[in-house]
Each structure stands twice: as C-alpha cells, then as structure tokens.
Write a protein that holds these residues in place. Structure first.
Motif, PDB file in Angstrom:
ATOM      1  N   LEU A 123     -23.990  81.371 -74.637  1.00 45.57           N
ATOM      2  CA  LEU A 123     -24.511  80.631 -75.782  1.00 45.57           C
ATOM      3  C   LEU A 123     -25.928  80.165 -75.493  1.00 45.57           C
ATOM      4  O   LEU A 123     -26.346  80.118 -74.342  1.00 45.57           O
ATOM      5  N   PRO A 124     -26.686  79.797 -76.536  1.00 43.12           N
ATOM      6  CA  PRO A 124     -28.078  79.381 -76.335  1.00 43.12           C
ATOM      7  C   PRO A 124     -28.242  78.115 -75.486  1.00 43.12           C
ATOM      8  O   PRO A 124     -29.198  78.005 -74.725  1.00 43.12           O
ATOM      9  N   THR A 125     -27.316  77.162 -75.645  1.00 41.88           N
ATOM     10  CA  THR A 125     -27.434  75.892 -74.938  1.00 41.88           C
ATOM     11  C   THR A 125     -26.059  75.441 -74.446  1.00 41.88           C
ATOM     12  O   THR A 125     -25.018  75.901 -74.946  1.00 41.88           O
ATOM     13  N   ASP A 178     -24.014  73.987 -77.280  1.00 37.86           N
ATOM     14  CA  ASP A 178     -23.440  75.061 -78.106  1.00 37.86           C
ATOM     15  C   ASP A 178     -22.163  75.602 -77.455  1.00 37.86           C
ATOM     16  O   ASP A 178     -21.169  75.874 -78.136  1.00 37.86           O
ATOM     17  N   ALA A 179     -22.203  75.776 -76.144  1.00 38.28           N
ATOM     18  CA  ALA A 179     -21.030  76.281 -75.426  1.00 38.28           C
ATOM     19  C   ALA A 179     -19.851  75.309 -75.564  1.00 38.28           C
ATOM     20  O   ALA A 179     -18.714  75.728 -75.831  1.00 38.28           O
ATOM     21  N   THR A 214     -19.361  73.179 -77.949  1.00 41.11           N
ATOM     22  CA  THR A 214     -18.891  73.228 -79.338  1.00 41.11           C
ATOM     23  C   THR A 214     -17.903  74.376 -79.531  1.00 41.11           C
ATOM     24  O   THR A 214     -16.863  74.206 -80.172  1.00 41.11           O
ATOM     25  N   VAL A 215     -18.212  75.541 -78.971  1.00 49.24           N
ATOM     26  CA  VAL A 215     -17.288  76.675 -79.066  1.00 49.24           C
ATOM     27  C   VAL A 215     -15.973  76.340 -78.360  1.00 49.24           C
ATOM     28  O   VAL A 215     -14.891  76.602 -78.893  1.00 49.24           O
ATOM     29  N   ARG A 242     -24.169  77.591 -69.859  1.00 49.32           N
ATOM     30  CA  ARG A 242     -24.133  78.178 -71.205  1.00 49.32           C
ATOM     31  C   ARG A 242     -23.167  79.349 -71.289  1.00 49.32           C
ATOM     32  O   ARG A 242     -23.079  80.020 -72.302  1.00 49.32           O
TER      33      ARG A 242
END
Length: 95
Positions: A33-35, A38-39, A41-42, A64
C-alpha cells in the motif's frame, strides 16, 4: 464444515485469483500500500469481513506491506471459505 479442495480445484480457483499463490496448505498474497495508515485501513476492513464470516486469515504487517495467508485450519488445508475470503481481500485491497 467446509470440505478440502483437491489440488486441481485449488489450481482452478487460483486462475481467478492471479495475485495469490499456493504455499502448502494455504493460499498467500502480498499487498503493498502507499502508506502505513493505508495498510492498517485494509487490515481493519479485512478484519470486519473475517469476523462476520468467522473465518480469519493470518496477516503479517510490515510497514506498507501486508501478507495474507488463508487456510481452513480445522480442515487442515484450503477450502471454498479460503477462496471466497481471498476474493474479498482482493476487493478490499483494491478500494
């Protein structure tokens, strides 16, 4: 209870899941993931789906990079539950 998939059934299922690979008695995918947020959140989204299905992947978090491992431990291998969860992980990782 879920039934184990045959080797041929696992191979067929993985043709529809090109980011996934078989490692012994599990299917595995790594997502970058970009950040870091973000990781996470997934991971949170996958956790909600997994909890609702009462079928949980093993998740390795490295900054990430996330690695998901799906196996039906009670059956000792890969079942339709794992293939279905892998499809959902793909959907969530893409959103």
């Amino acid at each position: 209870m879920a039934e184990l998939l045959s080797d041929a059934e696992v191979t067929d299922a993985l043709t529809g899941l090109p980011e996934w690979r078989r490692e012994g008695a599990m299917i595995v995918r790594t997502v970058e993931l970009p950040t870091f947020p973000d990781a996470i959140t997934v991971v949170d989204r996958v956790a909600e789906v997994a909890e609702a299905r009462n079928h949980h992947p093993d998740i390795d978090i490295r900054w990430r990079t996330l690695t998901f491992r799906c196996s039906t431990h009670s059956e000792g291998g890969i079942t339709d539950l794992d293939v279905s969860l892998a499809r959902e992980i793909d959907r969530l990782a893409a959103s």
